[in-house]
Design an enzyme around this catalytic site. Structure first.
Site, PDB file in Angstrom:
ATOM      1  N   GLY A 146      -0.810  11.018 -18.257  1.00 23.77           N
ATOM      2  CA  GLY A 146      -0.173  11.385 -19.527  1.00 23.77           C
ATOM      3  C   GLY A 146      -1.076  11.118 -20.713  1.00 23.77           C
ATOM      4  CG  ASN A 147      -3.255   7.462 -21.996  1.00 20.88           C
ATOM      5  OD1 ASN A 147      -2.830   6.544 -21.309  1.00 20.88           O
ATOM      6  ND2 ASN A 147      -3.212   7.456 -23.311  1.00 20.88           N
ATOM      7  CB  SER A 148      -4.658  14.001 -19.479  1.00 16.32           C
ATOM      8  OG  SER A 148      -5.032  13.470 -18.263  1.00 16.32           O
ATOM      9  CG  LEU A 160     -34.046  23.598 -17.569  1.00 13.50           C
ATOM     10  CD1 LEU A 160     -34.168  23.954 -19.044  1.00 13.50           C
ATOM     11  CD2 LEU A 160     -34.689  22.246 -17.297  1.00 13.50           C
ATOM     12  N   GLY A 161     -31.789  26.229 -15.166  1.00 10.80           N
ATOM     13  CA  GLY A 161     -32.406  27.106 -14.180  1.00 10.80           C
ATOM     14  C   GLY A 161     -33.440  26.365 -13.361  1.00 10.80           C
ATOM     15  CG  ASP A 195     -10.575  18.107 -17.928  1.00  8.52           C
ATOM     16  OD1 ASP A 195      -9.744  19.026 -18.080  1.00  8.52           O
ATOM     17  OD2 ASP A 195     -10.265  16.959 -17.554  1.00  8.52           O
ATOM     18  CG  HIS A 214      -6.584  17.672 -16.327  1.00  4.15           C
ATOM     19  ND1 HIS A 214      -7.608  16.946 -16.900  1.00  4.15           N
ATOM     20  CD2 HIS A 214      -5.564  16.812 -16.177  1.00  4.15           C
ATOM     21  CE1 HIS A 214      -7.214  15.703 -17.076  1.00  4.15           C
ATOM     22  NE2 HIS A 214      -5.985  15.588 -16.647  1.00  4.15           N
TER      23      HIS A 214
END
Lengths: 592, 343
Positions: free
Chosen positions: A199-201, A258-259, A119, A88
């Site tokens: 902003g730490n993202s 895993l289905g 992410d 993101h």
């Protein structure tokens, strides 16, 4: 009364001690200027922390979009400049961005690969081959109560690219965080009380020894606003490492399913509540109501644990699974399928809510400090060739380069002559007794096994022949085409990343080829890039024919594996050993 | 003077002795203390789930037989509360007693030989002490997952001055204020401990301070100890009426109309609590309350304004007495109402 104090309080108390003249107690203390006296161990701990931070700070990246507006954080993981951040953060930045390091320099960076579900994104900083980088830790060793350091660029304060450091403790491990929006499920993540803010993202989470243990990506928010409220979440570095080569492949990578769905019963057991009949787990014997005991080597005691384990693996990995039915335990290895259809992952498909859209489901991906309008990327001329746009890829350049590299290695391994349009005639034995002959012609593949014949016409649908091989003839044809004409024959041919061979072996690099319904996975040794085996599925309903090579030898003057170990549906079919290998031009006319 | 000085020196010596270990532990992991505390903290799941009302919370085991102390809030406003132990075992808990004055409820589950905190063995610390906070904030933990732990420092030990929505909080006694964001959704009923895992206080419900900022606080167990012991020993038990009003919503408390009279409109910050009108054939009319009576005391509490009176009303429970002292001309007149059941 037992009191533990902050350094300031300690100094005050120690100041009192001087007043009362209890000077003998001061023997162990040292003066730290300005009349303050601080315990040696406190100073040591402080100095250690300062040393650790100065060691790790150079690897921290401040990421900005090409115009220098929005941005986030990242961390370098090798000297070639590969860096990890959040999906993101790079979403909407285009193929190129600007990155600042604490040396005060701005570097151009190119997008490499993205994992929208987890992410995570990989970028490569450009212009050096000796980038400082973080030391990778083991996030499975992180315990609640451990000290952590979060570095990054909260509120985009780092105008001079000196990262902000926040300090806190691990509040929880193996946390499961429900998806926010459609993607972005955080599984097996690390919860910290260090301040994590917009902003730490994408920035790094380090343990007290300065080893990289996670990528900060999410915070819990509620009525107090979209800033730190004491619960931040970092993607575990072990998950990132599972996906590392996948990200380097330049693809939009997918997570796994895993289905099957599981549910927990009142007695605490976790059982299969639904299972797809096309899933590898079903084909391997798992059924509804079976009780899961362990998954990928970890015990399963809750649905969240199951999701935690599943979430750290890329699509296509094989993992061990143990289940129990009527008191009997069965151990299998299952191939995980993709969580999303391919169309769902490409840009234009569903995306997670942006920072400005209302979504009061905590926690959310850390909102970015500035809203980011997608801007036309300003691509520096010297780096233009490092970015290739192609549907399904974050940056096809990296896939093409690695695919070409592996194909080049293939030529080295098998020799150039194998790349001509020839008919192949093989003769040898199966399991050192049954004589076997293969004819790999341009229109038909045939085998004579002892007294039995198997035939696959190439203009008909592939069949699982010979019996119990899952389609050995088709697999051998794919192999021949890989050596002869990989660029022309396959409808799709790309580098996937890496995976542990057969679920538990050494990591191998994986290429995938498709031709019609036939899919093959080609496995390459990561050290010398040798092809060590491959799996071919004739369609989605059959488990693949699995072929693993023995040592390379020479057969009739050409480099070739001395043995083909053939397996299907988790059981050995046999070992083919070739004695003769003839390659004949088709027009020479070959009787069958 | 000599006595106090000797005492002072003694305590300083003992402080100094602990400093070295405190300092050493600062750089080390708290995982030992965490491991000790975790098995004694439970996750609660109950009523709620509507906007801003979490249906999850935290509790702490205070007896080996399954007595759990927690904050008395809307979560418990259901027939049973699901209690999940650290090892993932699930129980249905019943509220066996409450003490609204200290915001306390005790839940009981049918279990034995559980790890628990001895609440008569708690610590007292002052500002600057390192603390750990354990709670199920944001429902991060379910099943056998451990609750979240945070660290911080005691900022102050002081009286709680807080409000809930428009109303003052019912508890205004001693609290530890801390510098970590401890009081998030789900944290109420969690514990504050010292850095080595000794019990300090119970994390309270989410409250705002008088300056409109969220408070991070815990009520010391020394305040709660007597009520907990009484309830666990069976000297105080719940009635269904208690729970009937255990509702978090701000409009759920009693109002003057419940007693048969109306107050003048509350127009300024400190509107005096004048009776505006008395409704015929109500208890107020029978007792002889009159318009223009100024209520000056309610259940012994000085009534500065309509708001303080409403604070008193908020804390009333069915079956309680409500004693009002009003000034009529230059006389004080006392009325005693019985608090009715709410419809």
């Amino acid at each position: 009364m037992r009191v533990c104090c902050t350094p300031q309080i300690r100094s005050k108390i120690l100041g009192c001690l001087i007043v009362f003249g209890v000077s003998t107690l001061l023997a162990a203390k040292v003066s730290s200027g300005a009349g303050l006296t601080v315990s040696e161990s406190v100073l040591q701990a402080e100095q250690q922390r300062i040393d650790t931070i100065s060691r790790i700070v150079p690897a921290v990246v401040a990421i900005f979009d090409p115009s220098g507006q929005g941005g986030g954080s990242g961390v370098l993981i090798d000297e070639a400049g590969f860096a990890i951040t959040n999906f993101h953060v790079v979403q909407g930045l285009g193929g190129f961005m600007k990155c600042g390091l604490n040396d005060g320099n701005v570097y151009d960076a190119v997008l490499v690969g993205i994992d929208p579900t987890g992410d995570v994104a990989m970028i490569q900083l450009l212009g050096r081959d000796d980038f400082p980088h973080a030391e990778i830790g083991d996030s499975d060793k992180v315990k609640m109560g451990d000290w952590t350091l979060a570095l990054g660029n909260p509120f985009l304060l780092a105008d001079d690219f000196q990262p902000t450091v926040t300090y806190g403790m691990v509040s929880g491990v193996h946390r499961y965080q429900y998806p926010a929006g459609t993607f972005l499920e955080y599984t097996d993540c690390i919860q910290v009380d260090a301040s994590i803010n917009p902003g730490n993202s994408g920035g790094p989470l380090f343990n007290a020894d300065g080893e990289l243990i996670g990528i900060n990506g999410r915070i819990s928010v509620e009525k107090r606003g979209r800033v730190n409220v004491g619960a931040g979440y970092a993607i575990s570095i072990n998950q990132v490492m599972n996906f590392l080569d996948h990200l380097k492949s330049g693809r939009i990578v997918d997570h796994a399913t895993l289905g099957a769905t599981v549910t927990s019963l009142s007695d605490g057991s976790v059982v299969v509540s639904n299972i797809l009949e096309t899933s590898d787990a079903y084909l391997s014997g798992l059924r509804r109501d079976d009780e899961l005991i362990s998954f990928a080597g970890r015990p399963v005691r809750s649905v969240n644990q199951f999701k935690n384990i599943l979430g750290i693996y890329p699509k296509g990995w094989q993992v061990p699974l143990s289940y129990q039915r009527d008191g009997k335990r069965t151990d299998i290895v299952v191939r995980l399928a993709g969580l999303h259809r391919r169309a769902e992952l490409v840009p234009g498909g569903p995306v997670e809510p942006g920072p400005d859209e209302p979504d009061d489901q905590p926690p959310i991906p850390i909102p970015l400090p500035h809203s980011m309008e997608p801007k036309a990327p300003e691509i520096p001329d010297e780096y233009k060739d490092l970015y290739e746009d192609k549907p399904g890829y974050a940056n096809y350049y990296f896939n093409r380069v690695r695919t070409d590299q592996l194909l080049g290695a293939l030529e080295e391994q098998f020799g150039d002559s194998s790349r001509q349009q020839l008919n192949w005639m093989w003769a040898g034995t199966v399991n050192e007794e049954t004589p076997v002959q293969f004819r790999l012609l341009t229109d038909v593949i045939a085998a004579k096994l002892g007294a039995e014949f198997a035939v696959q016409n190439l203009d008909e649908d592939p069949q699982p022949v010979p019996e119990s091989t899952g389609g050995l003839l088709t697999a051998l044809h794919q192999f021949k085409k890989l050596l002869q004409a990989p660029d022309d024959y396959f409808t799709e041919f790309y580098y996937v990343g890496s995976e542990p061979l057969d679920g538990t072996g050494d990591r191998v690099d994986v290429l995938i080829s498709t031709k019609g319904l036939v899919t093959s996975r080609w496995y390459f040794d990561r050290d010398d890039l040798r092809l060590v085996g491959f799996d071919t599925s004739i369609d989605e309903e059959h488990q693949p024919c699995e072929i693993r090579f023995g040592e390379m030898t020479e057969i009739d003057g050409r480099p070739f594996p001395e043995k083909f170990h053939v397996r299907h549906a988790r059981s050995e079919w046999g070992t083919i050993e070739l004695q003769t290998f003839e390659a004949i031009a088709p027009e020479a006319g070959v009787g069958q | 003077m000599t006595v106090s000085r000797r005492f002072l020196i003694c305590s300083i010596v003992s402080l100094a002795m602990t400093l070295t270990t405190g300092a050493a532990s600062q750089a080390e992991s708290f995982s030992n203390a965490v491991d000790q505390v975790q098995p004694k903290v439970v996750k609660l799941f109950g009523a709620g789930g509507l906007k801003n009302l979490a249906n999850y919370g935290t509790g702490v085991l205070v007896s080996p037989d399954g007595h759990i102390a927690t904050v008395w809030n809307h979560l418990l406003d259901s027939d049973v509360v699901t209690v999940v132990l650290h090892d993932g075992r699930r129980f249905f808990g019943k509220v066996v007693g409450t003490d609204s004055k200290v915001d306390l409820a005790i839940i009981k589950i049918e279990a034995e030989d559980l790890p628990f905190f001895n609440i008569s063995d708690t610590a007292e610390v002052g500002p600057g002490a390192l603390i750990l906070a354990f709670s199920n904030v944001f429902k991060v933990a379910t099943g056998d997952e451990p609750v979240s732990v945070m660290q911080g420092v005691v900022s102050a030990k002081t009286k709680l001055a807080a409000r809930r929505g428009r109303y003052r909080a019912s508890y205004d006694g001693d609290v530890y204020l801390v510098d970590a964001v401890t009081n998030n959704p789900g944290a109420a009923g969690g514990v504050l401990t010292t850095a080595d895992g000794k019990l300090l206080g119970m994390l309270g419900r989410e409250l705002k301070g008088t300056n409109n900022t969220w408070l991070n606080y815990a009520i010391p167990f020394s305040v709660l100890e007597k009520s907990i012991n009484d309830i666990v020993a069976g000297r105080f038990s719940r009635t269904d009426d208690l729970l009937a009003v255990a509702d978090e919503t701000e409009s759920s408390g009693f109002q003057s109309i419940d007693f048969g009279f109306l107050l003048v409109p509350d127009v300024v910050a400190r509107t005096p609590a004048y009776v505006d009108s008395v409704i015929e054939e109500t208890e107020a009319a029978k007792l002889g309350l009159q318009p223009d009576d100024l209520i000056v005391f309610a259940n012994g509490e000085l009534v500065h304004s309509i708001q303080t009176l409403q604070g008193v009303f908020q804390r009333l429970l069915p079956g309680d007495d409500l004693q009002l002292i009003v000034r009529r001309n230059n006389e004080l007149v006392t009325f005693t109402f019985e608090v009715p059941r709410k419809q």
